[in-house]
Design a protein around this motif. Sequence first.
Motif, PDB file in Angstrom:
ATOM      1  N   LYS A 156       0.833  -1.202   0.000  1.00 33.65           N
ATOM      2  CA  LYS A 156       0.000   0.000   0.000  1.00 33.65           C
ATOM      3  C   LYS A 156       0.870   1.254   0.000  1.00 33.65           C
ATOM      4  CE  LYS A 156      -4.029  -2.021   2.334  1.00 33.65           C
ATOM      5  NZ  LYS A 156      -4.808  -2.031   3.590  1.00 33.65           N
ATOM      6  N   ALA A 157       1.951   1.229   0.795  1.00 37.95           N
ATOM      7  CA  ALA A 157       2.857   2.375   0.836  1.00 37.95           C
ATOM      8  C   ALA A 157       3.500   2.597  -0.526  1.00 37.95           C
ATOM      9  CB  ALA A 157       3.940   2.156   1.891  1.00 37.95           C
ATOM     10  N   ALA A 158       3.874   1.499  -1.194  1.00 38.59           N
ATOM     11  CA  ALA A 158       4.471   1.623  -2.525  1.00 38.59           C
ATOM     12  C   ALA A 158       3.491   2.269  -3.495  1.00 38.59           C
ATOM     13  CB  ALA A 158       4.901   0.253  -3.037  1.00 38.59           C
ATOM     14  N   MET A 159       2.215   1.845  -3.429  1.00 37.48           N
ATOM     15  CA  MET A 159       1.218   2.400  -4.328  1.00 37.48           C
ATOM     16  C   MET A 159       1.007   3.887  -4.070  1.00 37.48           C
ATOM     17  SD  MET A 159       0.140   0.172  -6.497  1.00 37.48           S
ATOM     18  CE  MET A 159      -1.441   0.835  -7.001  1.00 37.48           C
ATOM     19  N   CYS A 160       0.981   4.289  -2.788  1.00 45.98           N
ATOM     20  CA  CYS A 160       0.736   5.691  -2.443  1.00 45.98           C
ATOM     21  C   CYS A 160       1.900   6.579  -2.847  1.00 45.98           C
ATOM     22  CB  CYS A 160       0.476   5.819  -0.942  1.00 45.98           C
ATOM     23  SG  CYS A 160      -1.071   5.064  -0.394  1.00 45.98           S
ATOM     24  N   VAL A 161       3.141   6.106  -2.601  1.00 43.58           N
ATOM     25  CA  VAL A 161       4.311   6.917  -2.885  1.00 43.58           C
ATOM     26  C   VAL A 161       4.575   6.998  -4.380  1.00 43.58           C
ATOM     27  CG1 VAL A 161       6.803   7.108  -2.572  1.00 43.58           C
ATOM     28  CG2 VAL A 161       5.346   6.459  -0.646  1.00 43.58           C
ATOM     29  N   PHE A 162       4.463   5.864  -5.053  1.00 40.54           N
ATOM     30  CA  PHE A 162       4.862   5.826  -6.446  1.00 40.54           C
ATOM     31  C   PHE A 162       3.763   6.293  -7.398  1.00 40.54           C
ATOM     32  CE2 PHE A 162       8.489   4.312  -4.836  1.00 40.54           C
ATOM     33  CZ  PHE A 162       8.628   2.954  -4.572  1.00 40.54           C
ATOM     34  N   MET A 163       2.496   6.191  -6.971  1.00 40.28           N
ATOM     35  CA  MET A 163       1.382   6.658  -7.792  1.00 40.28           C
ATOM     36  C   MET A 163       1.402   6.006  -9.177  1.00 40.28           C
ATOM     37  SD  MET A 163      -0.288   8.642  -5.823  1.00 40.28           S
ATOM     38  CE  MET A 163      -1.359   9.565  -6.906  1.00 40.28           C
ATOM     39  N   CYS A 164       1.608   4.699  -9.212  1.00 39.39           N
ATOM     40  CA  CYS A 164       1.610   3.988 -10.486  1.00 39.39           C
ATOM     41  C   CYS A 164       0.200   3.947 -11.063  1.00 39.39           C
ATOM     42  CB  CYS A 164       2.133   2.569 -10.306  1.00 39.39           C
ATOM     43  SG  CYS A 164       3.886   2.496  -9.892  1.00 39.39           S
ATOM     44  N   ALA A 165       0.108   3.963 -12.388  1.00 41.10           N
ATOM     45  CA  ALA A 165      -1.194   3.944 -13.042  1.00 41.10           C
ATOM     46  C   ALA A 165      -1.868   2.589 -12.898  1.00 41.10           C
ATOM     47  CB  ALA A 165      -1.042   4.318 -14.509  1.00 41.10           C
ATOM     48  N   GLY A 166      -1.080   1.523 -12.797  1.00 39.95           N
ATOM     49  CA  GLY A 166      -1.624   0.184 -12.650  1.00 39.95           C
ATOM     50  C   GLY A 166      -1.068  -0.498 -11.418  1.00 39.95           C
ATOM     51  N   ASN A 167      -1.542  -1.727 -11.168  1.00 39.45           N
ATOM     52  CA  ASN A 167      -1.049  -2.477 -10.021  1.00 39.45           C
ATOM     53  C   ASN A 167       0.429  -2.790 -10.186  1.00 39.45           C
ATOM     54  OD1 ASN A 167      -3.623  -2.546  -8.885  1.00 39.45           O
ATOM     55  ND2 ASN A 167      -4.155  -4.428  -9.965  1.00 39.45           N
ATOM     56  N   VAL A 168       1.183  -2.688  -9.084  1.00 43.63           N
ATOM     57  CA  VAL A 168       2.596  -3.048  -9.107  1.00 43.63           C
ATOM     58  C   VAL A 168       2.696  -4.565  -9.155  1.00 43.63           C
ATOM     59  CG1 VAL A 168       4.787  -2.964  -7.867  1.00 43.63           C
ATOM     60  CG2 VAL A 168       3.263  -0.975  -7.844  1.00 43.63           C
ATOM     61  N   THR A 169       3.331  -5.104 -10.199  1.00 41.55           N
ATOM     62  CA  THR A 169       3.401  -6.546 -10.397  1.00 41.55           C
ATOM     63  C   THR A 169       4.804  -7.105 -10.265  1.00 41.55           C
ATOM     64  OG1 THR A 169       3.559  -6.132 -12.783  1.00 41.55           O
ATOM     65  CG2 THR A 169       1.360  -6.608 -11.889  1.00 41.55           C
ATOM     66  N   ALA A 170       5.827  -6.244 -10.264  1.00 39.72           N
ATOM     67  CA  ALA A 170       7.208  -6.717 -10.155  1.00 39.72           C
ATOM     68  C   ALA A 170       8.071  -5.609  -9.579  1.00 39.72           C
ATOM     69  CB  ALA A 170       7.739  -7.152 -11.519  1.00 39.72           C
ATOM     70  N   LEU A 171       9.084  -6.015  -8.791  1.00 34.90           N
ATOM     71  CA  LEU A 171      10.003  -5.056  -8.189  1.00 34.90           C
ATOM     72  C   LEU A 171      11.431  -5.575  -8.315  1.00 34.90           C
ATOM     73  CD1 LEU A 171       8.081  -4.209  -4.909  1.00 34.90           C
ATOM     74  CD2 LEU A 171       8.556  -2.601  -6.749  1.00 34.90           C
ATOM     75  N   CYS A 172      12.373  -4.636  -8.441  1.00 35.94           N
ATOM     76  CA  CYS A 172      13.788  -4.991  -8.538  1.00 35.94           C
ATOM     77  C   CYS A 172      14.605  -3.821  -7.994  1.00 35.94           C
ATOM     78  CB  CYS A 172      14.157  -5.283  -9.991  1.00 35.94           C
ATOM     79  SG  CYS A 172      15.865  -5.762 -10.229  1.00 35.94           S
ATOM     80  N   TRP A 173      15.677  -4.137  -7.265  1.00 39.10           N
ATOM     81  CA  TRP A 173      16.461  -3.110  -6.587  1.00 39.10           C
ATOM     82  C   TRP A 173      17.914  -3.150  -7.048  1.00 39.10           C
ATOM     83  CZ3 TRP A 173      16.193   1.210  -3.925  1.00 39.10           C
ATOM     84  CH2 TRP A 173      17.233   1.602  -3.082  1.00 39.10           C
ATOM     85  N   ASP A 174      18.466  -1.993  -7.395  1.00 39.36           N
ATOM     86  CA  ASP A 174      19.890  -1.864  -7.694  1.00 39.36           C
ATOM     87  C   ASP A 174      20.560  -1.235  -6.481  1.00 39.36           C
ATOM     88  OD1 ASP A 174      22.429  -1.308  -8.563  1.00 39.36           O
ATOM     89  OD2 ASP A 174      21.841   0.219 -10.030  1.00 39.36           O
ATOM     90  N   PRO A 175      21.269  -2.034  -5.651  1.00 39.66           N
ATOM     91  CA  PRO A 175      21.839  -1.503  -4.411  1.00 39.66           C
ATOM     92  C   PRO A 175      23.008  -0.549  -4.621  1.00 39.66           C
ATOM     93  CG  PRO A 175      22.550  -3.768  -4.746  1.00 39.66           C
ATOM     94  CD  PRO A 175      21.559  -3.468  -5.839  1.00 39.66           C
TER      95      PRO A 175
END
Length: 372
Positions: A156-175
């Motif tokens: 939910k926090a990701a959706m609120c912060v990122f304001m994506c147009a669609g559902n978040v279906t995948a995530l990847c991080w570059d450290p």
Amino acid sequence: MAAEIHPRPQTRKPVLLSKIEGFQDVVNTAVIIPKEDGVISVSQDRTIRVWLKRDSGQYWPSVYHTMPVACSCMSFNPETRRISLGLENGTVSEFVLSEDYNQMTPARTYQGKSRIQSHTIDFVFLTYINHMNMFKNHHLSASQYSIPYLTLNLLKAAMCVFMCAGNVTALCWDPVQRVLFSGSSDHSIIMWDIGGRKGTAFELQGHNDKVQGLCYASHTRQLISCGSDGGIVIWSMDVTRQETPEWLDSDSCQKCEQPFFWNFKQMWDSKKIGLRQHHCRKCGQAVCGKCSSKRSTIPLMGFEFEVRVCDSCHDSITDEERAPTATFHDSKHSIIHMQYEPTRGWLLTSGTDKIIKVNLTHIITNIVVYTG
């Protein structure tokens, strides 16, 4: 003086290396076993299987275990050989594999209160690694937190912060660069520059359907994405990308000043029929169809496919700016999961056709050859 060579990753057409078949239902997720020629799979048919490659070259299950309900997600710790499974009833079950990967022993079970969705365990672990201190050795303290509570609130926090147009279906991080990549059901990928601390976000458009998986190869600075359209896209992150402009509001075309169809006053005064509004993807201006009749790719803005641009922007885009920053490959099945194992460069995909495909990548000094 010898010429200085600047490594530039390139990609060749993938060639299928091997398949794993024999599932009764779709494979929700699968992982490659590091340092072993094997794969762990979790299927909608409630089975968890450990596949090892035999002398014949075929993969055969050394472990076949049936869970009480279907598993939606999985995390594997190769050092401890511990498997964490998220079940659809909210339960998290842990197992330990023997050294020869021929036996699986139950270790621990966490009772949950809500259904666990795919990808959420990895998201919790990723968030922990970078921001939190709630887990130790990938184990959750059940007395303090519940995994469903954490995963749902973090998403939910990701959706609120990122304001994506669609559902978040995948995530990847570059450290290293501190960049978060998110794939969405609206076919788009967003590159969030967390480390820059300026709120910068870059858009990547290269799929025709829902983005199902993202993996980042830090040694070549390439992002690998896959989607339900069966496409595997390899993006070069070693380029300076540009943000897409905000779409401007206007009651008339900002090029020819013809009124749009809701601008009744100007339509009446000019005795002209209102036009449909469009937007130029390069400058963001509101334009009519006549003033935006041309199409162009804008790879540095993430548009690898041709998009609508106004005539003046189309004329200003150079051939260099149209040079692609991604390569496109057909996996020949609708992908629902992908995993990249960087040590050996293995790429794994599972699809709606109930098949796992194992791919192999060879990293060479100046060329990256994908043969799987």
